[in-house]
Design a protein around this motif. Structure first.
Motif, PDB file in Angstrom:
ATOM      1  N   ALA A  72      49.369  16.513  39.175  1.00  0.00           N
ATOM      2  CA  ALA A  72      48.175  17.067  39.822  1.00  0.00           C
ATOM      3  C   ALA A  72      46.931  16.308  39.363  1.00  0.00           C
ATOM      4  N   SER A  73      46.891  15.947  38.082  1.00  0.00           N
ATOM      5  CA  SER A  73      45.726  15.224  37.554  1.00  0.00           C
ATOM      6  C   SER A  73      45.610  13.850  38.201  1.00  0.00           C
ATOM      7  N   ILE A  74      46.757  13.177  38.337  1.00  0.00           N
ATOM      8  CA  ILE A  74      46.717  11.833  38.922  1.00  0.00           C
ATOM      9  C   ILE A  74      46.344  11.917  40.406  1.00  0.00           C
ATOM     10  N   ASP A  75      46.859  12.943  41.093  1.00  0.00           N
ATOM     11  CA  ASP A  75      46.466  13.137  42.490  1.00  0.00           C
ATOM     12  C   ASP A  75      44.956  13.318  42.592  1.00  0.00           C
ATOM     13  N   MET A  76      44.419  14.115  41.670  1.00  0.00           N
ATOM     14  CA  MET A  76      42.967  14.342  41.677  1.00  0.00           C
ATOM     15  C   MET A  76      42.220  13.037  41.425  1.00  0.00           C
ATOM     16  N   LEU A  77      42.726  12.270  40.466  1.00  0.00           N
ATOM     17  CA  LEU A  77      42.106  10.993  40.109  1.00  0.00           C
ATOM     18  C   LEU A  77      41.995  10.084  41.336  1.00  0.00           C
ATOM     19  N   ARG A  78      42.998  10.193  42.203  1.00  0.00           N
ATOM     20  CA  ARG A  78      43.043   9.297  43.361  1.00  0.00           C
ATOM     21  C   ARG A  78      42.401   9.886  44.598  1.00  0.00           C
ATOM     22  N   SER A  79      42.000  11.158  44.539  1.00  0.00           N
ATOM     23  CA  SER A  79      41.475  11.808  45.739  1.00  0.00           C
ATOM     24  C   SER A  79      40.072  11.306  46.042  1.00  0.00           C
ATOM     25  N   LYS A  80      39.704  11.413  47.315  1.00  0.00           N
ATOM     26  CA  LYS A  80      38.374  10.996  47.754  1.00  0.00           C
ATOM     27  C   LYS A  80      37.312  11.814  47.056  1.00  0.00           C
ATOM     28  N   GLY A  81      37.560  13.137  46.959  1.00  0.00           N
ATOM     29  CA  GLY A  81      36.573  14.036  46.359  1.00  0.00           C
ATOM     30  C   GLY A  81      36.186  13.582  44.958  1.00  0.00           C
ATOM     31  N   TYR A  82      37.219  13.151  44.213  1.00  0.00           N
ATOM     32  CA  TYR A  82      36.954  12.729  42.846  1.00  0.00           C
ATOM     33  C   TYR A  82      36.141  11.441  42.821  1.00  0.00           C
ATOM     34  N   GLN A  83      36.540  10.494  43.667  1.00  0.00           N
ATOM     35  CA  GLN A  83      35.820   9.214  43.718  1.00  0.00           C
ATOM     36  C   GLN A  83      34.345   9.453  44.026  1.00  0.00           C
ATOM     37  N   ASN A  84      34.097  10.380  45.013  1.00  0.00           N
ATOM     38  CA  ASN A  84      32.709  10.678  45.373  1.00  0.00           C
ATOM     39  C   ASN A  84      31.973  11.327  44.216  1.00  0.00           C
ATOM     40  N   SER A  85      32.645  12.265  43.565  1.00  0.00           N
ATOM     41  CA  SER A  85      31.966  12.988  42.490  1.00  0.00           C
ATOM     42  C   SER A  85      31.599  12.022  41.366  1.00  0.00           C
ATOM     43  N   GLN A  86      32.389  10.963  41.228  1.00  0.00           N
ATOM     44  CA  GLN A  86      32.061   9.981  40.203  1.00  0.00           C
ATOM     45  C   GLN A  86      30.726   9.321  40.503  1.00  0.00           C
ATOM     46  N   LYS A  87      30.537   8.983  41.816  1.00  0.00           N
ATOM     47  CA  LYS A  87      29.274   8.345  42.208  1.00  0.00           C
ATOM     48  C   LYS A  87      28.105   9.282  41.940  1.00  0.00           C
ATOM     49  N   ASN A  88      28.295  10.561  42.293  1.00  0.00           N
ATOM     50  CA  ASN A  88      27.204  11.517  42.112  1.00  0.00           C
ATOM     51  C   ASN A  88      26.905  11.767  40.641  1.00  0.00           C
ATOM     52  N   GLN A  89      27.945  11.654  39.837  1.00  0.00           N
ATOM     53  CA  GLN A  89      27.776  11.994  38.428  1.00  0.00           C
ATOM     54  C   GLN A  89      27.073  10.913  37.645  1.00  0.00           C
ATOM     55  N   GLU A  90      27.233   9.692  38.134  1.00  0.00           N
ATOM     56  CA  GLU A  90      26.720   8.576  37.359  1.00  0.00           C
ATOM     57  C   GLU A  90      25.269   8.773  36.943  1.00  0.00           C
ATOM     58  N   LEU A  91      24.444   9.234  37.901  1.00  0.00           N
ATOM     59  CA  LEU A  91      23.023   9.325  37.613  1.00  0.00           C
ATOM     60  C   LEU A  91      22.714  10.303  36.476  1.00  0.00           C
ATOM     61  N   PRO A  92      23.045  11.586  36.652  1.00  0.00           N
ATOM     62  CA  PRO A  92      22.702  12.517  35.566  1.00  0.00           C
ATOM     63  C   PRO A  92      23.320  12.120  34.234  1.00  0.00           C
ATOM     64  N   ASP A  93      24.510  11.550  34.279  1.00  0.00           N
ATOM     65  CA  ASP A  93      25.144  11.154  33.030  1.00  0.00           C
ATOM     66  C   ASP A  93      24.291  10.151  32.268  1.00  0.00           C
ATOM     67  N   ASN A  94      23.737   9.199  33.036  1.00  0.00           N
ATOM     68  CA  ASN A  94      22.930   8.189  32.375  1.00  0.00           C
ATOM     69  C   ASN A  94      21.608   8.764  31.892  1.00  0.00           C
ATOM     70  N   VAL A  95      21.047   9.668  32.730  1.00  0.00           N
ATOM     71  CA  VAL A  95      19.754  10.247  32.394  1.00  0.00           C
ATOM     72  C   VAL A  95      19.814  11.007  31.079  1.00  0.00           C
ATOM     73  N   TYR A  96      20.914  11.778  30.964  1.00  0.00           N
ATOM     74  CA  TYR A  96      20.970  12.651  29.786  1.00  0.00           C
ATOM     75  C   TYR A  96      21.756  12.046  28.638  1.00  0.00           C
ATOM     76  N   LYS A  97      21.969  10.788  28.717  1.00  0.00           N
ATOM     77  CA  LYS A  97      22.793  10.163  27.680  1.00  0.00           C
ATOM     78  C   LYS A  97      22.224  10.482  26.293  1.00  0.00           C
ATOM     79  N   GLY A  98      23.059  10.908  25.415  1.00  0.00           N
ATOM     80  CA  GLY A  98      22.597  11.259  24.081  1.00  0.00           C
ATOM     81  C   GLY A  98      22.028  12.657  24.032  1.00  0.00           C
ATOM     82  N   GLY A  99      21.943  13.306  25.179  1.00  0.00           N
ATOM     83  CA  GLY A  99      21.373  14.651  25.224  1.00  0.00           C
ATOM     84  C   GLY A  99      22.439  15.712  25.117  1.00  0.00           C
ATOM     85  N   VAL A 100      22.238  16.796  25.855  1.00  0.00           N
ATOM     86  CA  VAL A 100      23.106  17.961  25.747  1.00  0.00           C
ATOM     87  C   VAL A 100      24.550  17.634  26.107  1.00  0.00           C
ATOM     88  N   SER A 101      24.719  16.866  27.190  1.00  0.00           N
ATOM     89  CA  SER A 101      26.071  16.652  27.713  1.00  0.00           C
ATOM     90  C   SER A 101      26.967  15.986  26.673  1.00  0.00           C
TER      91      SER A 101
END
Lengths: 275, 170
Positions: free
Chosen positions: B74-103
């Motif tokens: 199930a994890s590998i299916d998720m890894l390969r799913s479109k939804g996951y690929q998209n969420s990666q793109k969306n996540q990139e920004l906040p991840d970088n912004v808060y680097k070293g912060g709460v996350s």
């Protein structure tokens, strides 16, 4: 084949971790049915993986469990019987501010009213609890009914598939001298090689023994799998075979043997084409 | 086991309490950077366990092995799913912004948990193959292609790595 080399080849680890190919899996499962040492080695590796995974367990997000139990249509069991966590909210009466004057009658009425109110609140929660219990019971029964229905559908489907097919040969297995009353039917679909077994009358065996079905091919017995003579499965899917001149059932130790114990032959039937 | 096959509610709760943490750990080793999706996968995995419990065959392995493979797939299916690929793109920004912060504080370093920790003891050329095969779900053929090494070599190296893994797990 050298079993020791096979055990040390890494196949066990590949199989358990889901990295073996389809044909490796099939071979491994076939050998497991034959060699208890292989099963023991597999079990040992499985146990170490399980122990390591449990050691490394991470705390799970708390909402997941609730969502899972919602999805499967039941309340999480941890919420069962925990009504004490939301105690009835009884507003406290503020009598002290304006002490009731004089009349003993008024005090009596007030006390009676409070008792009545508490009684009603108690009855209300009692009824609510009862209602929840009934809803839960009802859900449980529904799920049981659905499951039973599904199992039934599957059995009917399998039977239709096996029995209705024009390629299927029906072999009536009759008892031998050793077990004159044993009887079963084998449905053999020569097109798809599928073999189904319908147990009609096979005596219950001790726990350490199982029945084993054999296909006789050019005089040699070939294992088609083991089964128990329980009533809960009407039709059993056995191992496939492309050829068979006859079928035979023997009693073997649990898990089956690699060659049949002929003196324990229970029943036999010839696979002559009837169509 | 019988109670589970009969879809017993309490038994299933017990199963969850006992194994969810271990399975969540393997899911997070595959879906390393998205806690929310890892939680979704855990949910899906247990719903699948509930639905498919009848197909579990004791002769083919332990219950945990069966569940572990459901979780991994199930994890590998998720890894390969479109939804996951998209969420990666969306996540990139906040991840970088808060680097070293709460996350950072809430996110565990997944390279240091579970099997991955054991993998670190392997030789690099072995480790990368197990990573690709087990945690990314590539077939032996795909790995041979990707790394331009013969299929036979991939197969032997993975088998050897798994044998070493077994020793470390003892």
């Amino acid at each position: 084949m050298n079993l020791k080399d096979y055990i040390e080849s890494g196949i066990i680890e590949s199989y358990v971790m889901g990295l073996a190919t389809e044909s490796e899996r099939a071979e491994f499962e076939r050998l497991c049915a034959q060699y208890p040492e292989l099963v023991a080695a597999r079990r040992k590796f499985e146990e170490s993986i399980e122990a390591s995974a449990k050691e490394q367990a991470l705390p799970t997000p708390p909402e997941v469990k609730v969502k899972i139990f919602e999805a499967i249509g039941k309340n999480a069991p941890s919420s069962l019987g925990s009504t004490s966590s939301n105690p009835p909210n009884i507003p406290s009466m503020q009598n002290s501010k304006n002490p009731v004057r004089g009349s003993g009658m008024l005090r009596f009425v007030a006390a009676a009213a409070i008792i009545l109110l508490i009684g009603m609140v108690w009855l209300y929660f009692q009824a609510k609890q009862r209602n929840q219990d009934l809803v839960r019971e009802n859900d449980g029964l529904k799920t049981q009914r659905d499951t039973a229905q599904n199992i039934l559908n599957r059995i009917v489907q399998e039977q239709k598939q096996a029995i209705g097919d024009p390629n299927t040969t029906v072999v009536n297995m009759v008892g031998t001298k050793a077990a004159p009353r044993s009887s079963a039917n084998v449905y053999w679909d020569s097109a798809s090689s599928s073999v189904y077994l319908v147990v009609k009358n096979m005596p219950q065996l001790p726990n350490d023994q199982q029945y084993q079905l054999w296909a006789l091919i050019d005089g040699k017995p070939n294992d088609l799998g083991v089964f128990d003579a329980t009533n809960d499965k009407l039709i059993l899917k056995m191992k496939d075979t492309k050829k068979a001149q006859a079928f035979a059932i023997t009693i073997e130790k649990r898990g089956g043997s690699s060659s049949p114990t002929l003196e324990k032959m229970q029943s036999m039937g010839k696979a002559t084409q009837t169509q | 086991m019988l109670a589970l096959k009969e879809r017993n509610n309490q038994a299933f709760g017990f199963l969850y309490d006992n194994y969810a943490g271990a399975l969540y750990s393997i899911i997070k080793q595959i879906i390393t950077d998205n806690n929310e999706l890892a939680g979704d996968v855990l949910q899906e995995v247990f719903i699948n366990i509930w639905r498919k419990i009848e197909t579990y065959d004791q002769t083919k392995g332990r219950l945990f092995t069966w569940m572990l493979n459901i979780a991994r797939n199930a994890s590998i299916d998720m890894l390969r799913s479109k939804g996951y690929q998209n969420s990666q793109k969306n996540q990139e920004l906040p991840d970088n912004v808060y680097k070293g912060g709460v996350s950072q504080t809430t996110q565990q370093n997944v390279d240091n948990i579970g099997l991955k920790k054991v993998l670190e003891k392997l030789k690099p050329e072995h480790r990368v193959l197990v990573e690709l095969a087990y945690f990314k779900g590539f077939t032996h053929e795909e790995i041979a292609d990707m790394m331009s090494i013969p299929l036979g070599t991939v197969k032997t190296r993975i088998r050897n790595a798994l044998l070493q893994l077994r020793e470390y797990l003892k």
